[in-house]
Every structure is written in C-alpha cells, then in structure tokens.
Design a protein around this motif. Structure first.
Motif, mmCIF file in Angstrom:
data_model
loop_
_atom_site.group_PDB
_atom_site.id
_atom_site.type_symbol
_atom_site.label_atom_id
_atom_site.label_comp_id
_atom_site.label_asym_id
_atom_site.label_seq_id
_atom_site.Cartn_x
_atom_site.Cartn_y
_atom_site.Cartn_z
ATOM 1 N N ILE A 126 0.817 -1.220 0.000
ATOM 2 C CA ILE A 126 0.000 0.000 0.000
ATOM 3 C C ILE A 126 0.844 1.260 0.000
ATOM 4 C CG2 ILE A 126 -2.095 -0.944 1.051
ATOM 5 C CD1 ILE A 126 -1.057 0.017 3.750
ATOM 6 N N TRP A 151 -5.843 -7.152 -1.316
ATOM 7 C CA TRP A 151 -6.173 -7.096 -2.740
ATOM 8 C C TRP A 151 -4.920 -6.909 -3.579
ATOM 9 C CZ3 TRP A 151 -5.676 -3.119 -6.393
ATOM 10 C CH2 TRP A 151 -6.314 -3.351 -7.623
ATOM 11 N N LEU A 152 -4.030 -6.036 -3.136
ATOM 12 C CA LEU A 152 -2.784 -5.828 -3.874
ATOM 13 C C LEU A 152 -1.948 -7.092 -3.884
ATOM 14 C CD1 LEU A 152 -1.794 -2.264 -2.571
ATOM 15 C CD2 LEU A 152 -2.526 -2.859 -4.893
ATOM 16 N N SER A 165 -7.755 -4.507 3.761
ATOM 17 C CA SER A 165 -8.455 -5.005 2.568
ATOM 18 C C SER A 165 -7.686 -4.665 1.298
ATOM 19 C CB SER A 165 -9.871 -4.412 2.502
ATOM 20 O OG SER A 165 -10.635 -4.784 3.630
ATOM 21 N N VAL A 166 -7.209 -3.410 1.210
ATOM 22 C CA VAL A 166 -6.451 -2.994 0.027
ATOM 23 C C VAL A 166 -5.130 -3.753 -0.058
ATOM 24 C CG1 VAL A 166 -5.299 -1.068 -1.128
ATOM 25 C CG2 VAL A 166 -7.525 -0.725 -0.061
ATOM 26 N N GLU A 167 -4.464 -3.918 1.085
ATOM 27 C CA GLU A 167 -3.199 -4.654 1.097
ATOM 28 C C GLU A 167 -3.409 -6.095 0.634
ATOM 29 O OE1 GLU A 167 0.836 -5.482 1.563
ATOM 30 O OE2 GLU A 167 -0.241 -3.579 1.444
ATOM 31 N N SER A 222 -9.878 -0.937 6.100
ATOM 32 C CA SER A 222 -9.738 -0.576 4.689
ATOM 33 C C SER A 222 -8.313 -0.826 4.203
ATOM 34 C CB SER A 222 -10.117 0.901 4.490
ATOM 35 O OG SER A 222 -11.454 1.135 4.844
#
Length: 247
Positions: free
Chosen positions: A205, A241-242, A237-239, A234
């Motif tokens: 991130i 997904w990445l 979740s982004v980490e 959040s």
C-alpha cells in the motif's frame, strides 16, 4: 428503512449545498480531509483533482430540488443510504450469513415494499426527529452503551402493523443496535497481525500512501487514542487485494 443514521444537523440545513456539506461530514469516516494530502503524498499529483465531496454529491444528481422541509432532507438521506451503504450491507451480511447458515437481520427488500417506503411521509417512519442523534463511528470506547438501546422510535408502520400479531413489549421495544467488535480485533492478540501487514516496509500500500502518516494514524488506534477501526480495515483489505493482484 432505518432513519437512525440521519443527523439532526443535516435535516436542519438551509439549502441543498449546506445539506451536502453536513451530511458529507457525517459519512466521512475513514480519515479526516486534513490528512489527505500527506497520506496520499506519493500519488498526490495524480489524485489532487479528485474531491470526495463531489463523488458524494454525485449520488444525488437530479435530486437537488424541492428540499424545503427537514423531512425532505431525511428522505434524501435514506435515498443516499439505499444507493450506497445498503449494497455493502447485503454483500457483507446477507450473502455471507446465508453462506454460513446464520440467521441475521437484514432489511425487507421486496421491490414494491421499498417503493412504498420511499414514498411514505417521514412522520410514519420517525416520530421524534428532535431526538435523532449523530453516531460517531470512529469514537473510542463503548458506543453500544452510549448510543444504542435508547429509543423505540422508528419503523412506526411496521410496529403498528405487527401489534395485532405479537406482544406489545416487542412492538414497543427499543432498537437494539449491533456493531462488530472490530475495534478490539485490531488490538490484543491481533496487534502483531496488524503490525506485520501494515507497519512493515514490505507493505504494497505504500506505493500509494505515505508510510509515516499511515503509521501514525494506525498507532493512534493501537494506543487507544482514536478508534481507527474502519481505516485499518480498509488498509488491510487494500493490502490483501494488492497481494492477490500482484502475486
């Protein structure tokens, strides 16, 4: 439909733009605007033209007229939540609960019923507008004791209909809110997981976020100074997904 998230301040706005300003602040839960430039420093030149208030306001396109009474603003707030928050609720609660055989409370969503609810006067949904309070999702401490179990206002039509079928202590019962214990999940035994995922120099991130600013916001939560549960969720979740995207 649920009126509990509608604030008295937003309902008392003098015009549509003031209403947007007030309601936008109410929904601004992840990080305060004053942190945005520092937080997104690595990509700021690419995103500085994006203003989240404009995205928020766009939900109401073609609905910015005929707002004259507090009831009009409350109905617009319900419209906003139906167009945004409701989708996430159904994905997280309805689908996941059915997948795991859990009986949970989700809204009544028959199309005709939703259309009827959107047309109903606010007085048939919420009697005591002067008692509506703003719930601070990011407040540290026990919100359950402070905000919930305090009113039997709301869902007036449903209460009236069901009085002939179920006992009065149920139809006149107070609203019982439910909030997942995610603030505590990101403390105690979970601290090491949060640190490993988000405070590591290897976190993906930080191609997009400033590590120092993000770490300070996360540590405010870990120290118990602020409730950053939604922000941390959040980021996790982004980490994740990445990690899946670039694995």
């Amino acid at each position: 439909m649920n009126c509990s998230a509608v604030t008295r301040g937003a309902a008392g706005a003098h015009d549509f733009e003031e209403y947007i300003d007030r309601y936008y602040v109410f929904w601004q839960r992840l990080v305060d605007n004053r942190h945005l430039q520092k937080l997104f420093a690595p990509i700021w030149m690419d995103v500085k033209h994006v203003w989240t208030r404009d995205i928020f306001r766009d939900v109401f396109r073609d609905r910015d007229s005929c707002l004259e009474r507090p009831e009009d603003y409350i109905n617009h707030s319900l419209y906003f939540e139906a167009k945004t928050f409701l989708h996430g609720l159904l994905v997280v609660e309805d689908k996941l609960s059915m997948a795991h055989g859990l009986e949970t409370r989700v809204p009544f969503l028959d199309n005709d019923l939703v259309d009827f609810a959107m047309r109903c006067p606010v007085a048939l949904k919420l009697n005591k507008m002067h008692e509506v309070m703003r719930i601070n999702e990011n407040e540290a401490g026990d919100k359950q004791a402070k905000y919930f179990l305090k009113t039997n206002d709301g869902k007036q039509i449903l209460r009236d209909v069901m009085r002939q079928y179920i006992p009065d202590d149920i139809t006149a019962g107070v609203k019982q809110g439910f909030s997942a214990p995610d603030a505590s999940w990101f403390k105690g035994e979970s601290i090491e997981y949060v640190r490993k995922q988000l405070l590591s120099g290897k976190a993906r991130i930080y191609q997009y976020l400033d590590p120092g600013t993000a770490h300070e916001l996360i540590n405010e939560h870990l120290r118990g100074e602020q409730n950053r549960r939604l922000f941390i969720w959040s980021l996790l979740s982004v980490e994740h997904w990445l990690g899946c995207t670039y694995a």
